[in-house]
Scaffold this motif. Sequence first.
Motif, PDB file in Angstrom:
ATOM      1  N   ILE A 350      33.859  53.463  -2.313  1.00 11.44           N
ATOM      2  CA  ILE A 350      33.752  52.867  -3.649  1.00 11.44           C
ATOM      3  C   ILE A 350      34.536  51.563  -3.653  1.00 11.44           C
ATOM      4  O   ILE A 350      35.697  51.522  -3.247  1.00 11.44           O
ATOM      5  N   ILE A 351      33.894  50.498  -4.096  1.00  9.51           N
ATOM      6  CA  ILE A 351      34.541  49.196  -4.237  1.00  9.51           C
ATOM      7  C   ILE A 351      34.712  48.913  -5.720  1.00  9.51           C
ATOM      8  O   ILE A 351      33.735  48.745  -6.445  1.00  9.51           O
ATOM      9  N   PHE A 352      35.958  48.889  -6.186  1.00  8.55           N
ATOM     10  CA  PHE A 352      36.274  48.548  -7.572  1.00  8.55           C
ATOM     11  C   PHE A 352      36.692  47.080  -7.604  1.00  8.55           C
ATOM     12  O   PHE A 352      37.740  46.715  -7.063  1.00  8.55           O
ATOM     13  N   ASP A 353      35.901  46.253  -8.243  1.00 10.63           N
ATOM     14  CA  ASP A 353      36.157  44.814  -8.239  1.00 10.63           C
ATOM     15  C   ASP A 353      36.714  44.346  -9.578  1.00 10.63           C
ATOM     16  O   ASP A 353      36.067  44.504 -10.612  1.00 10.63           O
ATOM     17  N   GLY A 354      37.916  43.769  -9.561  1.00  9.10           N
ATOM     18  CA  GLY A 354      38.490  43.162 -10.754  1.00  9.10           C
ATOM     19  C   GLY A 354      39.462  44.042 -11.499  1.00  9.10           C
ATOM     20  O   GLY A 354      39.262  44.338 -12.684  1.00  9.10           O
ATOM     21  N   LEU A 355      40.550  44.470 -10.844  1.00  6.51           N
ATOM     22  CA  LEU A 355      41.532  45.340 -11.483  1.00  6.51           C
ATOM     23  C   LEU A 355      42.097  44.715 -12.750  1.00  6.51           C
ATOM     24  O   LEU A 355      42.386  45.419 -13.721  1.00  6.51           O
ATOM     25  N   ASP A 356      42.240  43.391 -12.757  1.00 12.75           N
ATOM     26  CA  ASP A 356      42.809  42.703 -13.921  1.00 12.75           C
ATOM     27  C   ASP A 356      41.865  42.694 -15.107  1.00 12.75           C
ATOM     28  O   ASP A 356      42.256  42.295 -16.213  1.00 12.75           O
ATOM     29  N   GLU A 357      40.608  43.111 -14.927  1.00 15.21           N
ATOM     30  CA  GLU A 357      39.635  43.044 -16.011  1.00 15.21           C
ATOM     31  C   GLU A 357      39.372  44.391 -16.660  1.00 15.21           C
ATOM     32  O   GLU A 357      38.458  44.528 -17.471  1.00 15.21           O
ATOM     33  N   LEU A 358      40.184  45.379 -16.320  1.00 13.27           N
ATOM     34  CA  LEU A 358      40.086  46.656 -17.011  1.00 13.27           C
ATOM     35  C   LEU A 358      40.551  46.498 -18.450  1.00 13.27           C
ATOM     36  O   LEU A 358      41.493  45.755 -18.738  1.00 13.27           O
ATOM     37  N   ALA A 359      39.904  47.184 -19.353  1.00 16.92           N
ATOM     38  CA  ALA A 359      40.302  47.112 -20.761  1.00 16.92           C
ATOM     39  C   ALA A 359      40.034  48.455 -21.416  1.00 16.92           C
ATOM     40  O   ALA A 359      39.067  49.138 -21.104  1.00 16.92           O
ATOM     41  N   MET A 360      40.920  48.836 -22.334  1.00 17.16           N
ATOM     42  CA  MET A 360      40.715  50.056 -23.096  1.00 17.16           C
ATOM     43  C   MET A 360      41.342  49.866 -24.470  1.00 17.16           C
ATOM     44  O   MET A 360      42.456  49.363 -24.593  1.00 17.16           O
ATOM     45  N   SER A 361      40.615  50.225 -25.482  1.00 14.83           N
ATOM     46  CA  SER A 361      41.089  50.048 -26.853  1.00 14.83           C
ATOM     47  C   SER A 361      42.425  50.737 -27.048  1.00 14.83           C
ATOM     48  O   SER A 361      42.607  51.898 -26.694  1.00 14.83           O
ATOM     49  N   HIS A 544      39.708  36.519 -27.006  1.00 15.21           N
ATOM     50  CA  HIS A 544      40.051  37.472 -28.062  1.00 15.21           C
ATOM     51  C   HIS A 544      39.462  38.849 -27.788  1.00 15.21           C
ATOM     52  O   HIS A 544      39.872  39.832 -28.413  1.00 15.21           O
ATOM     53  N   GLY A 545      38.488  38.908 -26.866  1.00 15.10           N
ATOM     54  CA  GLY A 545      37.912  40.193 -26.480  1.00 15.10           C
ATOM     55  C   GLY A 545      38.609  40.729 -25.251  1.00 15.10           C
ATOM     56  O   GLY A 545      39.802  41.019 -25.277  1.00 15.10           O
ATOM     57  N   ASP A 546      37.847  40.814 -24.138  1.00 17.46           N
ATOM     58  CA  ASP A 546      38.441  41.351 -22.912  1.00 17.46           C
ATOM     59  C   ASP A 546      38.702  40.275 -21.871  1.00 17.46           C
ATOM     60  O   ASP A 546      39.039  40.567 -20.738  1.00 17.46           O
ATOM     61  N   GLY A 547      38.532  38.993 -22.243  1.00 21.76           N
ATOM     62  CA  GLY A 547      38.836  37.899 -21.337  1.00 21.76           C
ATOM     63  C   GLY A 547      37.650  37.382 -20.567  1.00 21.76           C
ATOM     64  O   GLY A 547      37.723  36.302 -19.970  1.00 21.76           O
ATOM     65  N   ARG A 548      36.536  38.109 -20.592  1.00 19.03           N
ATOM     66  CA  ARG A 548      35.381  37.690 -19.802  1.00 19.03           C
ATOM     67  C   ARG A 548      34.074  37.777 -20.572  1.00 19.03           C
ATOM     68  O   ARG A 548      33.163  36.999 -20.346  1.00 19.03           O
ATOM     69  N   THR A 549      33.945  38.743 -21.472  1.00 25.21           N
ATOM     70  CA  THR A 549      32.679  38.960 -22.160  1.00 25.21           C
ATOM     71  C   THR A 549      32.810  38.692 -23.652  1.00 25.21           C
ATOM     72  O   THR A 549      33.899  38.726 -24.218  1.00 25.21           O
ATOM     73  N   THR A 550      31.660  38.450 -24.281  1.00 29.13           N
ATOM     74  CA  THR A 550      31.610  38.281 -25.725  1.00 29.13           C
ATOM     75  C   THR A 550      30.190  38.564 -26.183  1.00 29.13           C
ATOM     76  O   THR A 550      29.283  38.747 -25.370  1.00 29.13           O
TER      77      THR A 550
END
Length: 760
Positions: A350-361, A544-550
């Motif tokens: 399993i390749i998990f790409d982007g540890l810094d982009e995890l987000a949880m409310s 203001h969201g998760d840094g990458r998506t909107t």
Amino acid sequence: MNNQGELSVSKPVKVWNKNIQVNFKDLFWSLGKGALGGFSGNLLVAETSLMDALKALGLQNEPGQVAWLLIYSSLKRAIFALVQSNEDLLVKKLDDRALKELCNDLNLSWEDMELTLTSEFFQRPKDLPILEPIKTPLAQWLQGFGLNQAQARSIADRLPSYFVFALHEEWGSKDYASLQQALQTPFTEASDRERGWRRYGAWLQQQVDEPMFAEAFSLKQVYVPLRAYYKRKPENQKEDDFESGLAPDKKYELVVVDLHQEIDAWLEKKDRKDAIRIISGGPGSGKSSFAKMLAAKHAETGAIPVLFVPLHLFDPSDDLVDAIGKFVREDRFLPQNPLDWEKGESRLLIIFDGLDELAMSGKIAAEVARDFVSEVQKKVDRFNGRETCLQVLISGRELAIQANTSNLRKTEQILHVLPYFIPKQEQKDYLDPEKLLERDDRQHWWANYSEASGRGYDGMPPDLDRENLVEITKQPLLNYLVALSFVREKIQFSDESNLNSIYEDLLKAVYERGWASDQHPALKGVEENDFVRILEEIGLASWHGDGRTTTVKEIETHCDRSGLKDPLKKVQEEAKVGVTRLLIVFYFRESGASTEGEKTFEFTHKSFGEYLTAKRIERAVRRIHRQLDRRQQEPDDGWDERQALTRWATLCGPSIMDEYLFAFIVDEIRLQDISEVSKWQQDLSQLTGFMLHHGMPTERLDPRPAYREESRQARNAEEALLAVLNACAQVAETISQIQWPDSAAFGAWMARLQGENTAF
């Protein structure tokens, strides 16, 4: 068909004087109409009608003709998908007469070639003999729509990976029972699970062959294998060992390795007690490109099933098995969870790409990342109780990795990506037994880029191969952006050049290209300043969201708040798909729907959003200065300190400013006039003093958040105020003068900011 499982493939013949019209001239004609009409999505209907025609004429049991239909339909799917992915490059408009002439002039001499299918076809469909000759007319067709020879060839060369994925899609969408009986192969006899993995593997291979940003070439065509280093404690450390590769603090040796070889060796070793690897690197260092290339490679070889998980699309729930199951269901490639305790895979990467982009409310990023890594470690240990069943590779920005170093202590477990180029004087800091650092990979990349784009460079252009430009050319992404700007010949690269100036030039390029060639109808009637401002609001909405998506709704809300309602409305009126079209022109892609059902868009690289957000913050500082100055000139005009801070809290309160965004802010301020920056520094010092006396006016936020959220946003806004004040002070090279309430105010403020800030 013979006893060796060979099948002669031919076109369907005339039956009852009815001719089934299928030929490649028709295909390219339909392709041309699709290009002119914007690829409506109805052009694959012909495939269904062909299969229906075969059944109506009683040919569904003729394996050779059904096989031909499978190949033709798969080719059509592949060619349409390939061309559609490069639709924005088709700048030339053709009328029906010109399109007909183009199709008549195509080299289709191979169209009637005889094919023989064996089991090898299903094992290696990329080797189908028809794929190589069909690249020629495809390239001719692309040139007819305005691409140059190199661009056309770069696109056509990517056809095989698209064909393999299309073959899997086609096989799963139609009834090829007669062919399945005629050719009994691992492909045709595969279970649903095996077919799922084959289809997913084909998709992974296609991903690295998709267009790179708005280019005619793909990542695979310009990719350069990366180097990395890991830290290890020296066995016999001596005071004079620094010259032999000890880190500056003399605690560790920095050992240089070929990243691909290192990971391959780790996979081959299959040590159940050493089943996790971390890839650490800064923005644009190439870690995500490496992860994609690694996934594609192992998907093609099939030696080990590989699951690629972009973490910004992943739900970091408490249980990893459940989260993977949800991810797989949403992906719709694999019929079941590969981590299922009873029915899962016996071996999996399993390749998990982007540890810094995890987000949880409700949780901050660092906490989510630490919990995730801990959960991965627990599950890996459990799966590998007796033998190595699961290996995991995680990539992330440096700060995200640093937050987890206490849990990752094995030698070689964390691999730090190295840039394309290490200056000679810095090479002594590393242990480099294979002399890997002596190689300047920028030269290799520019050679690949030249071949793919037709630019005619043998290597890096001499104008860029200078010591003062090393910082903006040594990292993969920055080097690529420099190339985009360099070929435009609109800016002069100098000691003052930084990434922000390159981004600014690229913004102009996007706007000018859309304005001049009418490629982007969303730009009609939109001034360049409004175009940039809308993009800045998109960057802000992402931050203001998760840094990458909107989402489109969030963009509309931000634009309305910033007085951009009319320009955005004009965009939506001019383009049938509204703001969606605008998103495409500056490195966005659609990434599905949010939990509320809104279409979600993401930056193709997180740093694009950070740059736009930095520009938006710099614009806010400029406006605050104007408004405070107006109030000073006329008491009934402009803003007072409380109004200015309220605007600031609205802008910077929702999210924490990290060091990556701060770096963009510093570089953006460096591009401004120093006399103006000095005035901004005075204003921000004034606002800081007012805030320390009276507090951040978050009670004025509309709507006013709950107390806990209000406190969080106040802290974020205060920290951002201090950071931007520091950026101005750096550029102006002047000490900030702040009116402190008392002698203990500074310490108390720092304690408040530091105590709660656990961001990366």
